[in-house]
Design an enzyme around this catalytic site. Structure first.
Site, PDB file in Angstrom:
ATOM      1  N   GLY A  22      64.110  71.476  22.470  1.00 31.45           N
ATOM      2  CA  GLY A  22      64.046  70.010  22.468  1.00 31.45           C
ATOM      3  C   GLY A  22      65.329  69.370  22.004  1.00 31.45           C
ATOM      4  O   GLY A  22      65.305  68.376  21.288  1.00 31.45           O
ATOM      5  N   ALA A  23      66.463  69.895  22.459  1.00 38.59           N
ATOM      6  CA  ALA A  23      67.753  69.497  21.885  1.00 38.59           C
ATOM      7  C   ALA A  23      68.499  68.452  22.700  1.00 38.59           C
ATOM      8  O   ALA A  23      69.664  68.190  22.430  1.00 38.59           O
ATOM      9  CB  ALA A  23      68.640  70.741  21.716  1.00 38.59           C
ATOM     10  N   ASN A  24      67.841  67.829  23.677  1.00 38.68           N
ATOM     11  CA  ASN A  24      68.554  66.836  24.475  1.00 38.68           C
ATOM     12  C   ASN A  24      68.463  65.430  23.885  1.00 38.68           C
ATOM     13  O   ASN A  24      69.153  64.518  24.341  1.00 38.68           O
ATOM     14  CB  ASN A  24      68.030  66.819  25.913  1.00 38.68           C
ATOM     15  N   THR A  25      67.638  65.248  22.866  1.00 36.05           N
ATOM     16  CA  THR A  25      67.471  63.921  22.284  1.00 36.05           C
ATOM     17  C   THR A  25      67.012  64.039  20.833  1.00 36.05           C
ATOM     18  O   THR A  25      66.580  65.098  20.384  1.00 36.05           O
ATOM     19  CB  THR A  25      66.439  63.098  23.095  1.00 36.05           C
ATOM     20  N   GLY A  26      67.110  62.939  20.087  1.00 33.36           N
ATOM     21  CA  GLY A  26      66.528  62.842  18.760  1.00 33.36           C
ATOM     22  C   GLY A  26      66.995  63.884  17.766  1.00 33.36           C
ATOM     23  O   GLY A  26      68.177  64.221  17.667  1.00 33.36           O
ATOM     24  N   GLY A  28      66.470  67.117  17.623  1.00 34.96           N
ATOM     25  CA  GLY A  28      67.024  68.336  18.206  1.00 34.96           C
ATOM     26  C   GLY A  28      68.464  68.161  18.624  1.00 34.96           C
ATOM     27  O   GLY A  28      69.302  69.060  18.432  1.00 34.96           O
ATOM     28  N   SER A 146      55.809  68.530   9.861  1.00 32.88           N
ATOM     29  CA  SER A 146      55.730  67.084   9.643  1.00 32.88           C
ATOM     30  C   SER A 146      54.841  66.811   8.439  1.00 32.88           C
ATOM     31  O   SER A 146      53.948  67.604   8.118  1.00 32.88           O
ATOM     32  CB  SER A 146      55.131  66.416  10.885  1.00 32.88           C
ATOM     33  N   TYR A 172      47.342  66.205  16.280  1.00 38.28           N
ATOM     34  CA  TYR A 172      48.732  66.332  15.827  1.00 38.28           C
ATOM     35  C   TYR A 172      48.787  67.023  14.476  1.00 38.28           C
ATOM     36  O   TYR A 172      49.594  67.938  14.259  1.00 38.28           O
ATOM     37  CB  TYR A 172      49.384  64.954  15.742  1.00 38.28           C
TER      38      TYR A 172
END
Length: 315
Positions: A22-26, A28, A146, A172
């Site tokens: 998940g490293a393309n945004t936020g 990550g 979280s 969640y």
């Protein structure tokens, strides 16, 4: 006064190989960017390779992209096989990707979306890549949880996929609790190997796209309050980066923001909920996760405690 750990405290990462999901945004993106800036060879493991390529182009250093869809075990296996063909070692596996408060959905394998993505996908990926890490001194599996692991959270073994009823927050919370239980049981099994360790982290309340699926009554208040109650993705990534790179980190530890209620602030050692430390539930979840994913880890069950003896309140 507590130490204010930042990326300036990160050791040189040259020679290390990091895989970040998940490293393309936020979070990550910020995690991968900092690792690359400090010399690591970083693989962005992402569902959308086009967006992954755009993210890589904004980073400095040795950054490549790997397709990975955590909602599909076939994709997880394909990604793991590709990484195994490309890499001869992995120093850091950062299990960062996740979804939050999604409407009732199932993954391609029939799992509830949040549990399937946040826990089972990462469980399978870790098991398929772990033998590239076991020979590497100082290697770490860092899984992002979280504070939501405390909210309406339990492992619902009687209805794991929420087929009878569905709660966005409950599902969640279950997935984030599972992330911690996976980390602690993984560390218990790794403890006898003496090389790889498992560590967990959480970002506090960070301003990212993760809350886009929040129920409608919450979205507008969150938008108004965000500047006051959240921190930037770069700050939110610091607990993960500390867990991944601080030489003082021990297996089985958990890092989060050091401010009030762990919402914001510089990263420090924190503790998770009492139920997250229950070994019997950890082991039951592990066995069930192996059955659901069909992935067997190359390490045996251990009865050794996964937790370091040091107090979990030090910085």
């Amino acid at each position: 006064m507590r130490e204010k750990w930042t990326t300036a405290n990160m050791p040189d990462q040259r020679g290390r190989v990091a895989v970040v999901t998940g490293a393309n945004t936020g979070l990550g993106y910020e995690t991968a960017k900092a690792l690359a800036e400090h010399g690591a060879s970083v693989v962005l493991a992402v569902r959308d390779v086009h967006k992954g390529g755009q993210a890589a182009a904004r980073m400095t250093g040795d950054v490549t992209v790997q397709a990975l869809d955590l909602t599909s075990l076939d994709s997880v296996r394909t990604a793991a096989a590709s990484l195994r063909s490309r890499l001869d070692r992995i120093d850091l596996l950062i299990n960062n990707a996740g979804v939050m408060y999604t409407p009732k959905q199932i993954t391609q394998d029939g799992f509830e979306m949040q549990f399937g993505t946040n826990h089972l996908g990462h469980f399978a990926l870790t098991g398929l890549l772990l033998d590239l890490m076991l020979p590497v001194p100082g290697s770490r599996v860092v899984t992002v949880s979280s504070t939501g692991h405390r909210i309406r959270a339990a492992i619902h073994f009687d209805d794991l996929q929420w087929e009878r009823s569905y709660s966005r927050a409950g599902a969640y919370g279950q997935s984030k609790l599972a992330n911690l239980m996976f980390t602690y049981e993984l560390q218990r099994r790794l403890a006898t190997h003496g090389t790889t360790v498992a560590v967990a982290a959480h970002p506090g309340l960070s301003s990212t796209e993760l809350t886009r699926n929040s129920p409608a009554p919450l979205r507008l208040p969150l938008t108004w309050l965000a500047p006051l109650i959240t921190q930037t993705p770069a700050m939110g990534a610091l607990p993960t980066l500390r867990a991944a790179t601080d030489p003082a980190v021990l297996g089985g530890q958990y890092y989060g923001p050091g401010g009030r209620n762990e919402v914001k602030g510089h990263p420090r050692l924190v503790t998770s909920s009492p139920q997250s430390y229950e070994a019997a539930i950890q082991q039951r979840l592990w066995a069930l996760s192996e059955d659901l994913t069909g992935v067997q880890f190359p390490i045996a069950e251990s009865h050794q405690s996964p937790f370091p003896s040091e107090s979990a309140t030090t910085t």
